[in-house]
Enzyme design. Sequence first.
Site, PDB file in Angstrom:
ATOM      1  N   TRP A 159       0.811  -1.223   0.000  1.00 51.36           N
ATOM      2  CA  TRP A 159       0.000   0.000   0.000  1.00 51.36           C
ATOM      3  C   TRP A 159       0.842   1.270   0.000  1.00 51.36           C
ATOM      4  O   TRP A 159       0.319   2.346  -0.229  1.00 51.36           O
ATOM      5  CB  TRP A 159      -0.924   0.014   1.235  1.00 51.36           C
ATOM      6  CG  TRP A 159      -0.179  -0.277   2.501  1.00 51.36           C
ATOM      7  CD1 TRP A 159      -0.054  -1.498   3.114  1.00 51.36           C
ATOM      8  CD2 TRP A 159       0.592   0.639   3.290  1.00 51.36           C
ATOM      9  NE1 TRP A 159       0.757  -1.387   4.224  1.00 51.36           N
ATOM     10  CE2 TRP A 159       1.160  -0.088   4.354  1.00 51.36           C
ATOM     11  CE3 TRP A 159       0.855   2.014   3.217  1.00 51.36           C
ATOM     12  CZ2 TRP A 159       1.970   0.495   5.325  1.00 51.36           C
ATOM     13  CZ3 TRP A 159       1.674   2.601   4.180  1.00 51.36           C
ATOM     14  CH2 TRP A 159       2.212   1.845   5.212  1.00 51.36           C
ATOM     15  N   ASN A 160       2.149   1.182   0.301  1.00 49.85           N
ATOM     16  CA  ASN A 160       2.889   2.446   0.510  1.00 49.85           C
ATOM     17  C   ASN A 160       3.227   3.169  -0.785  1.00 49.85           C
ATOM     18  O   ASN A 160       3.351   4.393  -0.794  1.00 49.85           O
ATOM     19  CB  ASN A 160       4.111   2.247   1.409  1.00 49.85           C
ATOM     20  CG  ASN A 160       5.091   1.242   0.878  1.00 49.85           C
ATOM     21  OD1 ASN A 160       4.784   0.506  -0.058  1.00 49.85           O
ATOM     22  ND2 ASN A 160       6.257   1.178   1.471  1.00 49.85           N
ATOM     23  N   LYS A 183      -2.241  -8.873  -7.491  1.00 43.72           N
ATOM     24  CA  LYS A 183      -3.095  -8.643  -6.325  1.00 43.72           C
ATOM     25  C   LYS A 183      -2.557  -7.403  -5.620  1.00 43.72           C
ATOM     26  O   LYS A 183      -1.520  -7.445  -4.952  1.00 43.72           O
ATOM     27  CB  LYS A 183      -3.077  -9.829  -5.352  1.00 43.72           C
ATOM     28  CG  LYS A 183      -4.177  -9.685  -4.298  1.00 43.72           C
ATOM     29  CD  LYS A 183      -3.841 -10.280  -2.956  1.00 43.72           C
ATOM     30  CE  LYS A 183      -2.993  -9.427  -2.107  1.00 43.72           C
ATOM     31  NZ  LYS A 183      -3.609  -8.165  -1.634  1.00 43.72           N
ATOM     32  N   PRO A 184      -3.257  -6.266  -5.769  1.00 43.36           N
ATOM     33  CA  PRO A 184      -2.790  -5.065  -5.074  1.00 43.36           C
ATOM     34  C   PRO A 184      -3.172  -5.134  -3.600  1.00 43.36           C
ATOM     35  O   PRO A 184      -3.999  -5.955  -3.210  1.00 43.36           O
ATOM     36  CB  PRO A 184      -3.564  -3.945  -5.774  1.00 43.36           C
ATOM     37  CG  PRO A 184      -4.837  -4.588  -6.227  1.00 43.36           C
ATOM     38  CD  PRO A 184      -4.518  -6.046  -6.499  1.00 43.36           C
ATOM     39  N   GLY A 236       6.749  -6.349   0.140  1.00 42.17           N
ATOM     40  CA  GLY A 236       6.011  -6.288   1.405  1.00 42.17           C
ATOM     41  C   GLY A 236       6.909  -6.693   2.546  1.00 42.17           C
ATOM     42  O   GLY A 236       8.136  -6.568   2.461  1.00 42.17           O
ATOM     43  N   SER A 237       6.293  -7.209   3.587  1.00 45.52           N
ATOM     44  CA  SER A 237       7.062  -7.517   4.800  1.00 45.52           C
ATOM     45  C   SER A 237       7.889  -8.792   4.632  1.00 45.52           C
ATOM     46  O   SER A 237       7.544  -9.683   3.845  1.00 45.52           O
ATOM     47  CB  SER A 237       6.092  -7.685   5.973  1.00 45.52           C
ATOM     48  OG  SER A 237       5.173  -8.717   5.670  1.00 45.52           O
ATOM     49  N   LEU A 259      11.693  -6.847   0.417  1.00 52.31           N
ATOM     50  CA  LEU A 259      11.125  -7.004   1.763  1.00 52.31           C
ATOM     51  C   LEU A 259      11.531  -5.861   2.687  1.00 52.31           C
ATOM     52  O   LEU A 259      11.927  -4.799   2.233  1.00 52.31           O
ATOM     53  CB  LEU A 259      11.558  -8.367   2.316  1.00 52.31           C
ATOM     54  CG  LEU A 259      11.284  -9.553   1.364  1.00 52.31           C
ATOM     55  CD1 LEU A 259      11.827 -10.852   1.918  1.00 52.31           C
ATOM     56  CD2 LEU A 259       9.795  -9.672   1.058  1.00 52.31           C
ATOM     57  N   CYS A 292      10.100   1.313   2.685  1.00 52.84           N
ATOM     58  CA  CYS A 292      11.053   0.276   3.114  1.00 52.84           C
ATOM     59  C   CYS A 292      12.480   0.798   3.071  1.00 52.84           C
ATOM     60  O   CYS A 292      13.378   0.178   3.632  1.00 52.84           O
ATOM     61  CB  CYS A 292      10.895  -0.971   2.265  1.00 52.84           C
ATOM     62  SG  CYS A 292      10.971  -0.587   0.520  1.00 52.84           S
ATOM     63  N   GLU A 387      11.729  -2.248  12.161  1.00 47.86           N
ATOM     64  CA  GLU A 387      11.376  -1.172  11.244  1.00 47.86           C
ATOM     65  C   GLU A 387      10.225  -0.380  11.871  1.00 47.86           C
ATOM     66  O   GLU A 387       9.163  -0.948  12.127  1.00 47.86           O
ATOM     67  CB  GLU A 387      10.927  -1.816   9.930  1.00 47.86           C
ATOM     68  CG  GLU A 387      11.168  -0.991   8.723  1.00 47.86           C
ATOM     69  CD  GLU A 387      10.849  -1.734   7.424  1.00 47.86           C
ATOM     70  OE1 GLU A 387      11.224  -1.229   6.379  1.00 47.86           O
ATOM     71  OE2 GLU A 387      10.205  -2.806   7.464  1.00 47.86           O
TER      72      GLU A 387
HETATM   73  P1  ADP Z   1       2.787  -4.415   5.082  1.00 45.06           P
HETATM   74  O1  ADP Z   1       3.236  -4.819   6.443  1.00 45.06           O
HETATM   75  O2  ADP Z   1       3.629  -3.392   4.434  1.00 45.06           O
HETATM   76  O3  ADP Z   1       1.312  -4.178   4.957  1.00 45.06           O
HETATM   77  P2  ADP Z   1       2.405  -7.012   3.965  1.00 45.06           P
HETATM   78  O4  ADP Z   1       3.525  -7.938   3.668  1.00 45.06           O
HETATM   79  O5  ADP Z   1       1.462  -7.385   5.050  1.00 45.06           O
HETATM   80  O6  ADP Z   1       3.122  -5.644   4.185  1.00 45.06           O
HETATM   81  O7  ADP Z   1       1.538  -6.719   2.669  1.00 45.06           O
HETATM   82  C1  ADP Z   1       2.057  -6.565   1.381  1.00 45.06           C
HETATM   83  C2  ADP Z   1       1.143  -7.262   0.406  1.00 45.06           C
HETATM   84  O8  ADP Z   1       1.123  -8.650   0.752  1.00 45.06           O
HETATM   85  C3  ADP Z   1      -0.308  -6.794   0.416  1.00 45.06           C
HETATM   86  O9  ADP Z   1      -0.832  -6.874  -0.897  1.00 45.06           O
HETATM   87  C4  ADP Z   1      -0.969  -7.829   1.293  1.00 45.06           C
HETATM   88  O10 ADP Z   1      -2.341  -7.987   1.018  1.00 45.06           O
HETATM   89  C5  ADP Z   1      -0.208  -9.068   0.897  1.00 45.06           C
HETATM   90  N1  ADP Z   1      -0.264 -10.161   1.869  1.00 45.06           N
HETATM   91  C6  ADP Z   1      -0.343 -10.088   3.218  1.00 45.06           C
HETATM   92  N2  ADP Z   1      -0.394 -11.328   3.749  1.00 45.06           N
HETATM   93  C7  ADP Z   1      -0.332 -12.198   2.721  1.00 45.06           C
HETATM   94  C8  ADP Z   1      -0.350 -13.627   2.606  1.00 45.06           C
HETATM   95  N3  ADP Z   1      -0.435 -14.400   3.680  1.00 45.06           N
HETATM   96  N4  ADP Z   1      -0.289 -14.177   1.377  1.00 45.06           N
HETATM   97  C9  ADP Z   1      -0.202 -13.398   0.273  1.00 45.06           C
HETATM   98  N5  ADP Z   1      -0.187 -12.060   0.317  1.00 45.06           N
HETATM   99  C10 ADP Z   1      -0.235 -11.463   1.519  1.00 45.06           C
END
Ligand code: ADP
Length: 486
Positions: A159-160, A183-184, A236-237, A259, A292, A387
């Site tokens: 989302w950032n 998948k956004p 993402g994370s 990440l 990040c 972080e």
């Molecule tokens: P943040 O902590 O920055 O929100 P996330 O890693 O949770 O980072 O989210 C980044 C992306 O990964 C988003 O599109 C989120 O919907 C997706 N996401 C979160 N959990 C899962 C999962 N278990 N499997 C696949 N995608 C995921």
Amino acid sequence: MPISGLSDPSLFREQALIGGSWTDSTSGKTLSVDNPATGEIIGTIPACTAAETEKAIAAADSAQKRWKTRTPDERAAILMKWYDLILASLDDLATIMTVEQGKVLAEAKGEVKYAASFLRWFAEEARRMDGTIITPPQRDRRVLVLKQPVGTTAAITPWNFPLAMITRKCAPAFAAGCSMVIKPSELTPYSALALAVLAERAGLPSGLLSIVTGEAKEIGPVLTASPTVRKLSFTGSTHVGALLMEQSASTIKRLSLELGGNAPLLVFDDADLETAVAGAMGSKFRNSGQTCVCSNRILVQSGIHDRFVARITEEVAKLKVGNGLDPKNTMGPLINDAAVAKIRAHVEDALSHGARYASAPLSTDGRFVTPVVLEGVTSAMRVSCEETFGPVLPVFKFETEEEAVTLANSTPFGLASYFFTTDVSRAWRVGEALDFGMVGLNTGSVSMESAPFGGIKQSGLGREGGHPGIDEFLELKSFHMAGLKF
Ligand code: ADP
């Protein structure tokens, strides 16, 4: 309340794009999306099911078979058209982004241009995917190395940076001749959907790009388990990246993972103070500290420490926190309540372990958080190893270069790092010693379309942007031609 003030309201879509059709979910379920500045519901998105994700993958697979046969010039022309359309819609795209994500309009406009830059860069790269010819040991043989598209790919984006994290992935994919199911983030889907509207207008073939909206736990496992999806690109994370890596193991999927980080920013005694302050402000407070590559730990040498803290505290006091749509504001809200709670916890933890405010104390109002400067920060505090992802600037004091480099590298993460010095020998020594995928010298910014972006250690795999960015979507094929008569 839908987004008002768009000159092209058709950019705001509340449906998913599955295999070339704008659709609601067959489940009938929707998710609400809110404006982090006001808490108001902007609209809903379909909560797509596993079946809809499969449909998008099948459409991507068949579209890719045709797309890969188009010439690089034909593919590049569509990407350039898309680039032009994005820039022509700059104001609308920025408004959509600010409303769903919170960042101030000036930053949103910057992101729209940054997002578009990947389309132009990879449109150009599409024309330079040259292979090589090997000099073989046998007289009768020639070996060619061909570059061919990976095939059908998927992306999961955060989302950032709701636009740029998508174009950084799909532009090289399409340039290379791949298709992509995206998948956004469920928090910022409308930027992605607007981008897809413009992709259709640019002439991207039906089905080549799908935007599957909804819940990660429903869609993610379908993308990772699919043998048709040959590659997954994720930002993402680290926690979710590791999970996706595990889930992708059974299909031996190629992965690009961008990440988490824990970026250090080092200020040496010989730094230019104003350059260091400007760099730290940019790298720390961009997007309210939610990137990040945001500097997470500010390490300052003892001789410049007090002057640096005094100057940066003055600059921090000038930041205007408020709704990003109001041009007088320079910092928007955080994305959600959990982000605010994390900031509070990090600051309280630091204070309880002996840190002090150099700025006014933290105050919060809904998802708005005032930026703070903490001094007297040590490795015993959570801000040093987690972080923070928010507008907290924690200052550590150090004495020697060796101590600073050791402290900077003492993290399992390795994404971005920054340092400020005017000594050219130190610039080389420290630049080579920092264990990070990106190092900024006398700058707080390391992102551009023409340079590889990515991390080492637990910050990820692969590189996005630059020349290597397209290689992530290409396979090498060794083509052995034997029995040649000379
Ligand atoms: P943040 O902590 O920055 O929100 P996330 O890693 O949770 O980072 O989210 C980044 C992306 O990964 C988003 O599109 C989120 O919907 C997706 N996401 C979160 N959990 C899962 C999962 N278990 N499997 C696949 N995608 C995921």
